[in-house]
Scaffold this active site. Structure first.
Site, PDB file in Angstrom:
ATOM      1  N   ASP A  59       0.831  -1.162   0.008  1.00  0.00           N
ATOM      2  CA  ASP A  59      -0.063   0.088  -0.039  1.00  0.00           C
ATOM      3  C   ASP A  59       0.770   1.334  -0.002  1.00  0.00           C
ATOM      4  O   ASP A  59       1.725   1.231   1.008  1.00  0.00           O
ATOM      5  CB  ASP A  59      -0.960  -0.025   1.364  1.00  0.00           C
ATOM      6  CG  ASP A  59      -1.960   1.217   1.249  1.00  0.00           C
ATOM      7  OD1 ASP A  59      -1.567   2.168   0.787  1.00  0.00           O
ATOM      8  OD2 ASP A  59      -2.853   1.108   1.951  1.00  0.00           O
ATOM      9  N   VAL A  60       0.801   1.885  -1.007  1.00  0.00           N
ATOM     10  CA  VAL A  60       1.988   3.113  -1.313  1.00  0.00           C
ATOM     11  C   VAL A  60       1.654   4.137  -0.426  1.00  0.00           C
ATOM     12  O   VAL A  60       2.301   5.194  -0.092  1.00  0.00           O
ATOM     13  CB  VAL A  60       2.123   3.675  -2.716  1.00  0.00           C
ATOM     14  CG1 VAL A  60       2.752   2.462  -3.646  1.00  0.00           C
ATOM     15  CG2 VAL A  60       0.537   4.149  -3.176  1.00  0.00           C
ATOM     16  N   ASN A  86       2.707   4.434 -10.698  1.00  0.00           N
ATOM     17  CA  ASN A  86       1.431   4.539 -11.517  1.00  0.00           C
ATOM     18  C   ASN A  86       0.195   4.293 -10.579  1.00  0.00           C
ATOM     19  O   ASN A  86      -0.757   4.621 -11.064  1.00  0.00           O
ATOM     20  CB  ASN A  86       1.691   3.278 -12.478  1.00  0.00           C
ATOM     21  CG  ASN A  86       0.000   3.033 -13.173  1.00  0.00           C
ATOM     22  OD1 ASN A  86      -0.238   3.554 -13.957  1.00  0.00           O
ATOM     23  ND2 ASN A  86      -0.464   1.941 -12.482  1.00  0.00           N
ATOM     24  N   TYR A 153      -8.431  15.412  -7.723  1.00  0.00           N
ATOM     25  CA  TYR A 153      -7.612  14.537  -8.760  1.00  0.00           C
ATOM     26  C   TYR A 153      -6.762  15.655  -9.428  1.00  0.00           C
ATOM     27  O   TYR A 153      -5.550  15.410  -9.524  1.00  0.00           O
ATOM     28  CB  TYR A 153      -8.643  13.883  -9.559  1.00  0.00           C
ATOM     29  CG  TYR A 153      -7.647  12.975 -10.580  1.00  0.00           C
ATOM     30  CD1 TYR A 153      -7.218  11.596 -10.218  1.00  0.00           C
ATOM     31  CD2 TYR A 153      -7.504  13.462 -11.813  1.00  0.00           C
ATOM     32  CE1 TYR A 153      -6.469  11.084 -11.122  1.00  0.00           C
ATOM     33  CE2 TYR A 153      -6.842  12.647 -12.832  1.00  0.00           C
ATOM     34  CZ  TYR A 153      -6.415  11.319 -12.475  1.00  0.00           C
ATOM     35  OH  TYR A 153      -5.618  10.439 -13.238  1.00  0.00           O
ATOM     36  N   LYS A 157      -2.590  15.456  -9.205  1.00  0.00           N
ATOM     37  CA  LYS A 157      -1.649  15.175 -10.315  1.00  0.00           C
ATOM     38  C   LYS A 157      -0.953  16.286 -10.639  1.00  0.00           C
ATOM     39  O   LYS A 157       0.189  16.095 -11.030  1.00  0.00           O
ATOM     40  CB  LYS A 157      -2.588  14.712 -11.575  1.00  0.00           C
ATOM     41  CG  LYS A 157      -3.595  13.340 -11.315  1.00  0.00           C
ATOM     42  CD  LYS A 157      -2.321  12.242 -11.253  1.00  0.00           C
ATOM     43  CE  LYS A 157      -2.867  10.839 -10.983  1.00  0.00           C
ATOM     44  NZ  LYS A 157      -2.043   9.538 -11.122  1.00  0.00           N
ATOM     45  N   THR A 188      -9.185   2.450 -19.834  1.00  0.00           N
ATOM     46  CA  THR A 188      -9.575   1.648 -18.804  1.00  0.00           C
ATOM     47  C   THR A 188     -10.866   2.281 -18.164  1.00  0.00           C
ATOM     48  O   THR A 188     -11.007   3.087 -18.515  1.00  0.00           O
ATOM     49  CB  THR A 188      -8.150   2.185 -17.807  1.00  0.00           C
ATOM     50  OG1 THR A 188      -8.616   3.223 -17.134  1.00  0.00           O
ATOM     51  CG2 THR A 188      -6.728   1.990 -18.490  1.00  0.00           C
TER      52      THR A 188
HETATM   53  P1  NAP Z   1      -6.740   1.325 -12.408  1.00  0.00           P
HETATM   54  O1  NAP Z   1      -6.990   0.325 -13.582  1.00  0.00           O
HETATM   55  O2  NAP Z   1      -7.744   1.926 -11.376  1.00  0.00           O
HETATM   56  O3  NAP Z   1      -5.441   1.039 -11.775  1.00  0.00           O
HETATM   57  C1  NAP Z   1      -4.529   1.680 -10.720  1.00  0.00           C
HETATM   58  C2  NAP Z   1      -4.215   0.917  -9.867  1.00  0.00           C
HETATM   59  O4  NAP Z   1      -3.476   1.377  -8.797  1.00  0.00           O
HETATM   60  C3  NAP Z   1      -4.649  -0.486  -9.534  1.00  0.00           C
HETATM   61  O5  NAP Z   1      -4.102  -1.641  -9.970  1.00  0.00           O
HETATM   62  C4  NAP Z   1      -4.617  -0.328  -7.822  1.00  0.00           C
HETATM   63  O6  NAP Z   1      -4.375  -1.772  -7.115  1.00  0.00           O
HETATM   64  C5  NAP Z   1      -3.558   0.701  -7.686  1.00  0.00           C
HETATM   65  N1  NAP Z   1      -3.609   1.343  -6.356  1.00  0.00           N
HETATM   66  C6  NAP Z   1      -4.627   2.110  -6.041  1.00  0.00           C
HETATM   67  N2  NAP Z   1      -4.487   2.406  -4.669  1.00  0.00           N
HETATM   68  C7  NAP Z   1      -3.200   2.031  -4.242  1.00  0.00           C
HETATM   69  C8  NAP Z   1      -2.537   1.991  -2.995  1.00  0.00           C
HETATM   70  N3  NAP Z   1      -2.981   2.806  -2.012  1.00  0.00           N
HETATM   71  N4  NAP Z   1      -1.476   1.136  -3.045  1.00  0.00           N
HETATM   72  C9  NAP Z   1      -0.971   0.676  -4.240  1.00  0.00           C
HETATM   73  N5  NAP Z   1      -1.715   0.475  -5.302  1.00  0.00           N
HETATM   74  C10 NAP Z   1      -2.863   1.237  -5.225  1.00  0.00           C
HETATM   75  O7  NAP Z   1      -6.340   2.762 -13.145  1.00  0.00           O
HETATM   76  P2  NAP Z   1      -5.681   3.139 -14.680  1.00  0.00           P
HETATM   77  O8  NAP Z   1      -6.699   3.822 -15.604  1.00  0.00           O
HETATM   78  O9  NAP Z   1      -4.798   1.967 -15.002  1.00  0.00           O
HETATM   79  O10 NAP Z   1      -4.568   4.506 -14.055  1.00  0.00           O
HETATM   80  C11 NAP Z   1      -3.521   4.140 -13.672  1.00  0.00           C
HETATM   81  C12 NAP Z   1      -2.671   5.450 -13.390  1.00  0.00           C
HETATM   82  O11 NAP Z   1      -2.776   6.276 -14.685  1.00  0.00           O
HETATM   83  C13 NAP Z   1      -3.307   6.329 -12.306  1.00  0.00           C
HETATM   84  O12 NAP Z   1      -2.232   6.955 -11.764  1.00  0.00           O
HETATM   85  C14 NAP Z   1      -4.209   7.072 -12.933  1.00  0.00           C
HETATM   86  O13 NAP Z   1      -4.337   8.398 -12.150  1.00  0.00           O
HETATM   87  C15 NAP Z   1      -3.462   7.292 -14.435  1.00  0.00           C
HETATM   88  N6  NAP Z   1      -4.374   8.022 -15.453  1.00  0.00           N
HETATM   89  C16 NAP Z   1      -5.341   7.321 -16.027  1.00  0.00           C
HETATM   90  C17 NAP Z   1      -5.959   7.871 -17.069  1.00  0.00           C
HETATM   91  C18 NAP Z   1      -7.119   6.986 -17.636  1.00  0.00           C
HETATM   92  O14 NAP Z   1      -7.981   7.612 -18.270  1.00  0.00           O
HETATM   93  N7  NAP Z   1      -7.288   5.640 -17.388  1.00  0.00           N
HETATM   94  C19 NAP Z   1      -5.677   9.074 -17.650  1.00  0.00           C
HETATM   95  C20 NAP Z   1      -4.512   9.792 -16.949  1.00  0.00           C
HETATM   96  C21 NAP Z   1      -3.922   9.217 -15.849  1.00  0.00           C
HETATM   97  P3  NAP Z   1      -5.321  -2.231  -5.761  1.00  0.00           P
HETATM   98  O15 NAP Z   1      -6.495  -1.475  -5.701  1.00  0.00           O
HETATM   99  O16 NAP Z   1      -5.305  -3.734  -6.038  1.00  0.00           O
HETATM  100  O17 NAP Z   1      -4.203  -1.550  -4.721  1.00  0.00           O
END
Ligand code: NAP
Length: 248
Positions: A59-60, A86, A153, A157, A188
């Site tokens: 847990d980060v 990430n 958010y 960011k 996603t």
């Molecule tokens: P996602 O599928 O929800 O993945 C997020 C990951 O973060 C999950 O595997 C989750 O795993 C992990 N996580 C959450 N809280 C955590 C914690 N306290 N400790 C460790 N791990 C944790 O989201 P995604 O869309 O792939 O996004 C990945 C990154 O890209 C994020 O930082 C997001 O803000 C950024 N981003 C996404 C988009 C988009 O459109 N998807 C756009 C811009 C930026 P667990 O819950 O198992 O811990």
């Protein structure tokens, strides 16, 4: 680009973008360790990626957990050459005056403090090892773009972009090169509006985005790999936007 012999850590490695990043590192020769809180999701991702993938539950938002994450990678695999921070959540949405304090704290804890704590322990290890590269995942909703209803958010960011610059300046002389990637809407569930299907999102993006579409997660991953590789060796403290022109 090759990462033969490299050990890479990806936080949030079981999620959409994190898994694509982990897959790309494994394809290019790295041993990749996926971190997150959900052991089952991590095991599933490791199974999909193959024998050069491993996972660590972490847990980060918790400094001892983030420290253990780095120690575990180093102890099991003998080093840590690349870290991709990430892990992130979208969290509270809606006008700022309606965001409750606990929801604000959650978003800042994962998206900002999580990146701080991950970097703190990764850099301490990498510095002792003689160097490494770090890529933080920010967002185009932050330092770059404008979108109502995402105050926590966006603030978290934008802070990741600033933290990346600050850490990069502090540690480039230690041989630790740090950059960020700011994706736009990517394929996603995070980029779906409440109740929206992928087909409805595709329709919305046709007019909402200059590129007419969301990013494939592999497009974000390839950018991360470039920033993590020697090919970008003189790029320091940069925040590379991958959003199909949304904030151009
Ligand atoms: P996602 O599928 O929800 O993945 C997020 C990951 O973060 C999950 O595997 C989750 O795993 C992990 N996580 C959450 N809280 C955590 C914690 N306290 N400790 C460790 N791990 C944790 O989201 P995604 O869309 O792939 O996004 C990945 C990154 O890209 C994020 O930082 C997001 O803000 C950024 N981003 C996404 C988009 C988009 O459109 N998807 C756009 C811009 C930026 P667990 O819950 O198992 O811990």
């Amino acid at each position: 680009m090759t990462f033969d012999g490299s050990i890479a850590l990806v936080t949030g490695g079981a999620g959409g973008i994190g898994r694509a990043i982990a897959r790309a590192f494994a394809r290019d020769g790295a041993t990749v360790v996926l971190a997150g809180r959900d052991a089952t999701a991590l095991a599933d991702a490791v199974k999909e990626i193959g024998p050069c993938a491993d996972h660590v539950v972490a847990d980060v938002t918790d400094t001892s957990s983030a420290a253990r994450m780095v120690e575990t990678v180093a102890a099991r695999h003998g080093g840590l050459h690349v870290a991709v921070n990430n892990a992130g959540i979208l969290g509270a949405t809606g006008p700022l005056a309606d965001v409750d304090e606990a929801a604000w704290d959650d978003v800042l804890a994962v998206n900002l403090t999580g990146v701080f704590l991950s970097m703190k322990h990764e850099i301490a290890y990498m510095r002792g090892q003689g160097g490494g590269t770090i890529v933080n995942i920010a967002s185009n909703i932050g330092a770059h773009g404008r979108r109502p209803g995402l105050a926590a958010y966006a603030a978290s960011k934008a802070a990741v972009s600033a933290l990346t610059r600050a850490a990069a300046l502090d540690h480039i002389a230690d041989g630790v090169r740090i950059n960020a990637v700011s994706p736009g809407a990517s394929d996603t569930p995070m980029s779906l509006l409440p109740g929206e299907t992928r087909a409805q999102r595709a329709e919305r993006m046709r007019t909402a985005a200059p590129s007419g579409r969301v990013a494939d997660t592999s497009e974000v991953a390839e950018t991360v790999l470039w920033l993590a590789s020697d090919a970008s060796g003189h790029v320091v403290g940069h925040d590379l936007v991958v959003d199909g022109g949304a904030t151009a």
